[in-house]
Design an enzyme around this catalytic site. Structure first.
Site, PDB file in Angstrom:
ATOM      1  N   GLU A   1      24.207 -62.369 -27.001  1.00 28.40           N
ATOM      2  CA  GLU A   1      23.804 -61.665 -28.109  1.00 28.40           C
ATOM      3  C   GLU A   1      23.740 -62.232 -29.530  1.00 28.40           C
ATOM      4  OE1 GLU A   1      26.558 -61.076 -26.494  1.00 28.40           O
ATOM      5  OE2 GLU A   1      27.916 -59.876 -27.617  1.00 28.40           O
TER       6      GLU A   1
ATOM      7  N   HIS B   1      28.755 -64.865 -25.090  1.00 29.86           N
ATOM      8  CA  HIS B   1      27.991 -63.696 -25.641  1.00 29.86           C
ATOM      9  C   HIS B   1      26.519 -64.234 -26.213  1.00 29.86           C
ATOM     10  CE1 HIS B   1      31.638 -60.999 -26.432  1.00 29.86           C
ATOM     11  NE2 HIS B   1      32.035 -61.840 -26.303  1.00 29.86           N
TER      12      HIS B   1
ATOM     13  N   CYS C   1      30.828 -61.185 -20.930  1.00 27.58           N
ATOM     14  CA  CYS C   1      32.294 -61.604 -21.453  1.00 27.58           C
ATOM     15  C   CYS C   1      33.274 -60.730 -20.349  1.00 27.58           C
ATOM     16  CB  CYS C   1      32.699 -61.542 -22.589  1.00 27.58           C
ATOM     17  SG  CYS C   1      33.672 -62.655 -23.276  1.00 27.58           S
TER      18      CYS C   1
END
Ligand code: GLN
Length: 542
Positions: free
Chosen positions: A516, A514, A380
């Site tokens: 993750e 994102h 990001c």
């Protein structure tokens, strides 16, 4: 018919209620049951989206674009069940809904009160849409006795009556502190916490007692006696080697057995825990170790990057290595050379972030990684900074910047106000409410065949979660591609860059989303698995 497990906490905060709930969810799944996990947060913010990560840790984002408490991240990582807008509520959101109804006149002149209107709204939220699951695990944030949490405790107390017998149980998590001068684990705080709970009408069925050492039988008997809980339902919850050891550790202590017993379920299948055992083995006996530098702004509070550090651990699990994290405060590069902090690491990650402070440091970290051929993962903000760096130092446009930092000559990262999602046009207005101006939730992206990311994902169509206001400007694509930085993933309408990569570099990838947030220990995200693989290769070079 769904059964409900209410999880409350006492004595102190940060005992790991979220983790205990997630682990119990995983244990019930391991027996073949379907689960849903929900979190009730007593604070007044409408959602955690506008809270500083220093206050409350990471803001977790769901596919449907809800900005939620980080515990929902634990729930997803342990159960694989994607959370939704229906899984996290705050006092602020409850009141927002009630006040809107009141203004519309929906209460037909009634006096609007905490009981029954607030408690009913909480109960509606808890009960909503659970026909398809066996167990709903509902965690109440904060600790018993908090003033702001009272309506939530009252609501779950009422649910104990509203639901059939055997349809709701209460689990209370407490702490047994060890007092060195007495040489004893102390049970009094737990007794007081349960007394508090019982004074508002809730009798816990199971006590989960956190402790840094084994709890003697005699103490368990005593806790049971004073707290009106069967001694077998006083479960010791010892500190675990890693969070992924928690499901098996709690199972060995009989936690899930006691939960089933409290519901009078006698025919439950034995749990299949091989998957969790395999994860534990990989965490405990790695084949090697790599060090990843995380160059960020909120490095003082690790919870601010919870999903990120877990996803890196998952990347390690995929490669059978331990991943050591080196937290680097981005603004140190204002006065010190990047090389001092980054020269021996095997990978550099610049995570998401907001605001100008530390941005120049992140740009230096991206430059160091690009020039020194160290694997670089920009997430990001980390992608945006990598693009600015390449525009400044490869293309030679020193004025390249982001409009997040004010009006500049060349905002290669800027505010986009219109784009499409599916078949719909989405708009955002500059200067709108802080809570409502982001690109949030899952968006499709198209990857270019033959690129590194397409190879890593094994597909050209992906869907990942976003949370940002600014976008890389498509107009700099041609210039950057001339210098070897390619846009290997874009939004389906072609307007928004989603991924940049440098094919001539060992591993240099920036993503606008994102990844993750979707990684799990039993299903490491492909980008994290590949990044750690690159770090392993790098570790053989340095
Ligand atoms: N601050 C940047 C933006 O709003 C990046 C946000 C992030 O990293 N999540 O676009």
């Amino acid at each position: 018919m769904a059964r409900y497990i209410f999880i409350t906490g006492g004595v102190v905060s940060s005992l790991g209620k979220g983790l205990a709930s997630a682990a119990l969810g995983a244990l019930l799944q391991a027996r073949g049951y379907s689960v849903r996990l929900r979190k009730l947060d007593p604070y007044l913010n409408v959602d955690p989206g506008t809270m500083s990560p220093y206050q409350h840790g990471e803001v977790f984002v769901t596919d449907d674009g809800t900005e939620a408490d980080l515990d929902l991240g634990h729930y997803e990582r342990f159960t694989g069940v994607p959370a939704t807008i229906n899984d996290n509520i705050t006092t602020g959101k409850i009141y927002q809904g009630i006040l809107q109804k009141e203004r519309r006149g929906d209460y037909l002149g009634a006096t609007v009160q905490v009981i029954p209107h607030v408690t009913n709204a909480i109960k509606d939220f808890v009960l909503h849409g659970n026909h398809d699951v066996d167990f709903v695990l509902c965690e109440i944030g904060g600790t018993v006795g908090d003033i702001e949490a009272l309506p939530f405790f009252e609501a779950i107390r009422q649910l104990g009556n509203d639901l059939d017998r055997d349809q709701a149980i209460y689990v209370h998590l407490t702490l047994l502190p060890y007092i060195p001068t007495a040489g004893e684990l102390k049970t009094k705080p737990t007794q007081h916490s349960v007394k508090e709970l019982r004074s508002i009408g809730i009798q816990p069925d199971i006590l989960l007692c956190r402790s840094d050492r084994p709890v003697p039988q005699e103490e368990r008997r005593k806790i049971g006696l004073f707290c009106n809980v069967r001694p077998e339902a006083v479960i010791q919850a010892l500190d675990a080697v890693s969070i992924y050891h928690v499901p098996i550790a709690y199972h060995k202590e009989g936690f899930d057995d006691e939960v089933l017993r409290a519901f009078h379920i006698t025919d439950a299948p034995a749990p299949k825990l091989e998957m969790w055992q395999d994860i534990c083995d990989r965490v405990i006996e790695p084949d090697g170790e790599v060090t990843i530098a995380i160059v960020g702004k909120y490095t003082g509070l690790k919870d601010a990057y919870k999903s990120l550090s877990e996803a890196l651990t998952h990347g390690g699990i995929a490669n059978n290595v331990k991943v050591k994290l080196k937290w680097v405060q981005a603004d140190v590069f204002d006065s010190e050379d990047a090389v001092h902090h980054l020269q021996n690491v095997h990978g550099i990650l610049v995570p998401g972030g907001f605001g100008e402070r530390g941005a120049e440091g992140k740009i230096k970290a991206a430059e160091f990684a690009r020039v020194q051929n160290v694997p670089y993962f920009g997430i990001c903000f980390g992608m945006q900074m990598a693009v600015i760096e390449a525009m400044r130092n490869l293309v030679g446009d020193k004025s390249a910047n982001s409009s997040e930092f004010g009006e500049g000559e060349n905002p290669v990262v800027g505010l986009m106000t219109e784009w499409t999602k599916g078949n719909e046009l989405e708009k955002r207005v500059e200067g709108d409410d802080l809570g409502g101006t982001m690109r949030l939730g899952a968006y499709d992206a198209r990857l270019t065949a033959g690129t590194k990311v397409a190879e890593i994902y094994g597909s050209c169509d992906i869907k990942e979660r976003h949370r940002h206001r600014y976008e890389v400007n498509m107009e700099c694509r041609e210039q950057l591609e001339e210098y070897g930085v390619i846009f290997s993933g874009v939004s389906p309408d072609g307007l928004l860059p989603e991924i940049v990569e440098i094919p001539s570099h060992p591993w240099f990838i920036g993503v606008q989303y994102h990844p993750e947030l979707k990684s799990k220990p039993f299903e490491p995200h492909p980008l994290f698995a590949s990044f750690i693989d690159a770090a392993v290769k790098q570790s053989r070079l340095v």
